[in-house]
Design an enzyme around this catalytic site. Structure first.
Site, PDB file in Angstrom:
ATOM      1  CB  SER D  30     -12.857 -12.332  79.728  1.00  0.00           C
ATOM      2  OG  SER D  30     -12.092 -11.925  79.707  1.00  0.00           O
ATOM      3  CG  HIS D 163     -56.692 -30.088  68.064  1.00  0.00           C
ATOM      4  ND1 HIS D 163     -56.650 -28.472  68.744  1.00  0.00           N
ATOM      5  CD2 HIS D 163     -57.248 -29.461  66.880  1.00  0.00           C
ATOM      6  CE1 HIS D 163     -56.971 -27.517  66.818  1.00  0.00           C
ATOM      7  NE2 HIS D 163     -57.014 -29.187  66.598  1.00  0.00           N
ATOM      8  CB  SER D 284     -37.959 -45.374  91.149  1.00  0.00           C
ATOM      9  OG  SER D 284     -38.630 -44.865  92.598  1.00  0.00           O
ATOM     10  CE  LYS D 290     -42.725 -42.687  88.514  1.00  0.00           C
ATOM     11  NZ  LYS D 290     -41.785 -41.741  88.226  1.00  0.00           N
ATOM     12  CD  GLU D 297     -39.072 -36.404  82.921  1.00  0.00           C
ATOM     13  OE1 GLU D 297     -38.390 -37.166  83.291  1.00  0.00           O
ATOM     14  OE2 GLU D 297     -39.981 -35.882  83.034  1.00  0.00           O
ATOM     15  CE1 TYR D 324     -15.308  -5.604  72.674  1.00  0.00           C
ATOM     16  CE2 TYR D 324     -14.178  -3.698  74.016  1.00  0.00           C
ATOM     17  CZ  TYR D 324     -14.720  -5.081  73.962  1.00  0.00           C
ATOM     18  OH  TYR D 324     -15.145  -5.808  74.147  1.00  0.00           O
TER      19      TYR D 324
END
Lengths: 376, 376, 376, 376
Positions: D30, D163, D284, D290, D297, D324
């Site tokens: 690990s 809504h 872009s 744009k 996001e 464990y």
């Protein structure tokens, strides 16, 4: 708190049984939900009885009595007059007990060379197979609805988006057809799941098969299975057919959630790309002009329940030693709820696709506007 | 497939409505499950009516009529005679419509300065608070059962395991007390969730509050809330109280799954560390000596459903814009099912703790044996 | 806290950038993980360049320069000498920038009629396809290992379990073959996923295709795809091929977790059904006789990470409007980690299957013992 | 496929070890990720050594040597010159081996009265505690940013939505403050998790404590813990502190996803409610106007990874017997990745809150428009 009474919580209506027998019946009995399997259970028993008679394990008279008894039980359940009894735990024992009541010892002989483990594995497979067939018809219906609206709007311009920013012009029809592609893959996944599950566990008995001279091919064929399963330990302890079904459903639900999100955004005032009729919206007495896209929102939300059902069964199956363990009784509610949720979401989506009216003028105008968000 | 009829699938019993009105009613109506909120809804309405009367928005006569009407409705629901109507969508409208039927215009005035958005947010909070109180009592009961058995076996030696290999000797009591620690943290988490959710959304109305001169402190106090919520948009769109509750439940269920796994292993023939009576096991007619630990297996499996419910609601809430969206209607079934599943798992575990009989001789002997798995 | 510096947290080593440019680079750049796509990216670019030259969009000289440049870049990456640059965000821009450095304007012309959206969709599909091929070989290897040990122990008796209670005798070989069945279905699911994903997104460009006279069939064939995708919006925004892959992996991992659980239990002292050599166990200096089945425990645990990866991507995709959204960049880590985890779990399981030594005497004896748990 | 070589898959870069020693090292080691615990591991060892010396188990000279050795190791790790070795498995053994190299036998004596089980439980708790402290500072920073922008726009009208339909007017400030409420609850949940985890496992040893006359209060106090844990079996096998942390993080990430969704929608051309500068958007070349809200996001998407991490660990812990088990090694990556993802999402959100420019004119105008979607 006493350990031998039922403690009620007046406020939330909850109460927990503390008498062992009550607790055990409540946690162990599945008849509350597995009665949904009754058609599959009766079909499986018919096939099993016919085979037992064919190979001579039971008499033809027994088979005839069993068949008649099962017909009557099916009629009673259909009519809502069957006396389901929680003390008999599950649908299998409810039907079997009733059968024996009606036809006597022949009913008891139905259980020869069969165990509840292979019986329930068979029932659930048949149920999932039927559910897939029903959903496939609905997916096809939705694809047709999309294709028809796409044909109608093959030349209706609309802005194509990336990052929800106007990018390049596309057509409304082109956009709708993207969902036809997704649904086509959903249909393919369900078809693959159906093909893979279509093997008959009957004859695996509790876990190690049976020494009775049964004909597994005969029951498999009678129930529409492609073949018997190959390994009896696997047959009674496998639930990956249910997992695969739930996974395919979760992906399909995710597709529907994307379309639903688009409907919600497109109905929003600043967009106004489409409108939905009263059939799929709700109003407000104090804001009469407002039309809430409730159906779309609920379709979007259903993906939660379906993804949750997949996680539920993956969690149940994690680390279970072979062969059958009672944990597997928890496969049913995820499967049933997913089927109901996805079926409803497909129906609502198809309805909205047929209902929606694009505002061609706004779509055209929006396609011409520069992206927002730019700042000098 | 026609778009205006109900298509039935004879085999799996599924059928999907294709008439828009049927689809919409089926996807939109929540009365099938949210009737569980009736006590909370009536309590909220009583508090709201008392406040409206206190500040002079409605008359004392109206308040008295409303209170009497709500009493009667509560009695009817309790008695099972209330006529629930799916066309009225949810529990709130079912009760309100019935109230207006009974007490006339006063019933309609109950909705003054309140919206379904703050009403449902209040009801669900109250329901979760009550559920927590019920579960806390059960956790405490289970902790007591463990502590009593631990006291009884404070000196009963057993092997301590790591990697399921015999490691060092411990006592049976010490082992049981490890679960008391876990449950104590579960109780703490639920208490924290209760404290954090204990704010009253009433007065937030649809999303922007109300211009009526309401007294939010009065309704908050009447319902046992610590204070009114601070932001109206947050109050109607927050469901993290439900998420926090589900997360605490999922962790508790995970603890129970560990104990259940141990019971299954300890009951297994090669271990034989404990035995469970018939109350929590099931037998087999063909293997009469076999005692299946069904209850323990079902407790172990319940963690699946509860983890799935948490994932379901996290998925629903992901990326939802403010304020209220219909998606949030999908908060109820995960909350209800989790409460029922955890309550049952706690009751079954407490029952098994009281029932189990350790085999002190085998425990002692096992503690002396070297680890297996070694190979010269 | 100032908004224009990096705040360090000395204890946990965490630090969070607060300068906008730092934050944006850290959240936006994917080169840290998407460099794993380099082979696929170069293969895609080679195919695209050959097609551009074939249809006359670029010259043969350009194509030759591009091909030579890509060869050199591949050699550099393979040799570990490629200068990855986080400022160039992702693997596509890193390679493209380097190519232009090396071969001048021809490098820039490679981007003609292609967008990062169809490029990344192509790369990830190719990567998943290659991953499936690798995992299929491993699953087959594990099936062979199981079948060989099953053949060796076709007649070695062992107790068959239900509810982890001794039920009926089976053989060790029969038990192992149950897993061969499960793995065979896993292989089928991966094969179906491979077949379904095997369509070329190239030519979809940003979302709306391209007006250049490209030959989509040519690039599809060059990359081993069965055909080009049918809808450009779907092609750049679909990630259900990754979801289907992750779902198949989660089911396979669940199978492995069941076998791992059995190995842990079988190695446990009271069972002693099998032993594992030092190769797959770890010891303890203070308990030299103890052999911990660490590898089996880790295989069992890997199902967590893989199920988590599936949930992660289902959550990401829920409710995303078309077409491409940056959210989809979060598809890669779940896919990469799942592949690594499942590959490792398969290798470890195959190793343990080859390594394990059943104790035939204990298996035989255990099959004869009555179930425990019965109480007078 | 041979079982004694490494098989490479040239295409996807994957290769799977088939030599047992390679497989075991890869699945067992690990150090690749748990090196993140180095600060906590050294702090724990310092406290343990001081206690051992204080109670007379080791000499003051040993303690001094250990402390000096640990200082040097910390300096080497900080400087990037520490030679991590995968053959030494984990961070604990890497540090311990190096210490013994440097300071001789005293290094070996550090392990007296301590096991890797209580050591790793301590390290992870300390790490999570530090992570919580770091995240709390970031949440507070984001709350301040929101409050400042809310104060600035306390009177800027905007449409309130339900809504996603325009419902009633609110202010931009009111809307932002809804998130301050959510974050305030997130802070509360993390604080509760911190308080609950703040107990010292040291002294629990492998699972059963130690017979050495250690002073658990002294190590607990030195490491800032409120008290030692009460039950040694629980202390080494509990990971619900990590689960609670992950659950709190998942709820917080869900809040951020909602704000991110709003930013994406608000930046969309038809809304144009806000703009983000180049710092948090990407452009872009072919569509220069744009501005893609990539950061928003990605924040929205991060909730997937964090929810997935929670599911991963819940799955790992389901049904694990005490004490464990190696499965628990799989707790670290979910915890580390969640911390990194949430920290980054908080930083990006705070940056965007400070950066965004509302378009007051559009907000005002949108508040006046009737809901769309109505159809005569």
């Amino acid at each position: 708190m006493s350990s031998a009474k039922t403690a009620a919580n007046a406020q939330w209506g909850g109460r927990f049984a503390t008498a062992p027998a009550d607790i055990m019946q409540r946690i162990n009995a599945s008849i509350g939900f597995d009665r949904a399997l009754w058609r599959q259970d009766i079909a499986g028993s018919r096939a099993h009885a016919a085979m037992l008679s064919h190979v001579g394990i039971i008499s033809q008279a027994d088979e005839a009595a069993i068949a008649a008894g099962l017909d009557q039980i099916a009629a009673d359940i259909e009519a809502g007059t069957f006396p389901f009894d929680a003390a008999l735990e599950d649908i299998h024992m409810n039907i079997e007990a009733r059968l024996t009541e009606r036809v006597g010892d022949a009913g008891g002989r139905l259980h020869t060379a069969r165990s509840r483990n292979d019986q329930v594995a068979t029932d659930v497979r048949l149920w999932v197979r039927d559910a897939i067939d029903g959903l496939q018809a609905q997916i096809t219906d939705l694809m047709r609805a999309l294709a028809m609206r796409a044909a109608e709007h093959a030349a209706t311009p609309m802005p194509g988006f990336t990052h929800l920013q106007t990018a390049q012009p596309v057509t409304f029809g082109h956009h709708l057809l993207a969902y036809v592609e997704m649904l086509s893959r959903d249909r393919g996944r369900l078809a693959d799941a159906r093909r893979r599950l279509n093997e008959s566990p009957l004859g695996s008995a509790a876990l190690a098969g049976t020494s009775f001279p049964i004909d597994r091919d005969m029951t498999a064929a009678a129930l529409g299975f492609d073949r018997p399963t190959a390994n009896s330990l696997d047959a009674v302890s496998d639930r990956d057919f249910a997992l695969e079904y739930l996974a395919a459903a979760a992906i399909a639900a995710t597709h529907l959630s994307r379309f639903a999100e688009e409907m919600v955004i497109w109905c929003s005032t600043p967009y106004g790309f489409i409108s939905l009729s009263d059939a799929f919206t709700t109003g407000s007495s104090i804001m009469p002009q407002k039309r809430n896209p409730d159906a779309a929102e609920l379709v979007r939300a259903k993906t939660g329940r379906i993804t949750g059902a997949l996680v539920a069964l993956l969690t149940v199956m994690k680390g279970l030693p072979l062969a059958y363990a009672k944990d597997m009784q928890e496969d049913k509610e995820p499967v049933f709820e997913t089927t109901a949720s996805l079926s409803l979401a497909l129906a609502a989506t198809a309805g909205m696709v047929r209902d929606l009216q694009p505002d061609a003028a706004r779509l055209r105008q929006a396609g011409r506007q520069p992206g927002a968000g730019a700042r000098g």
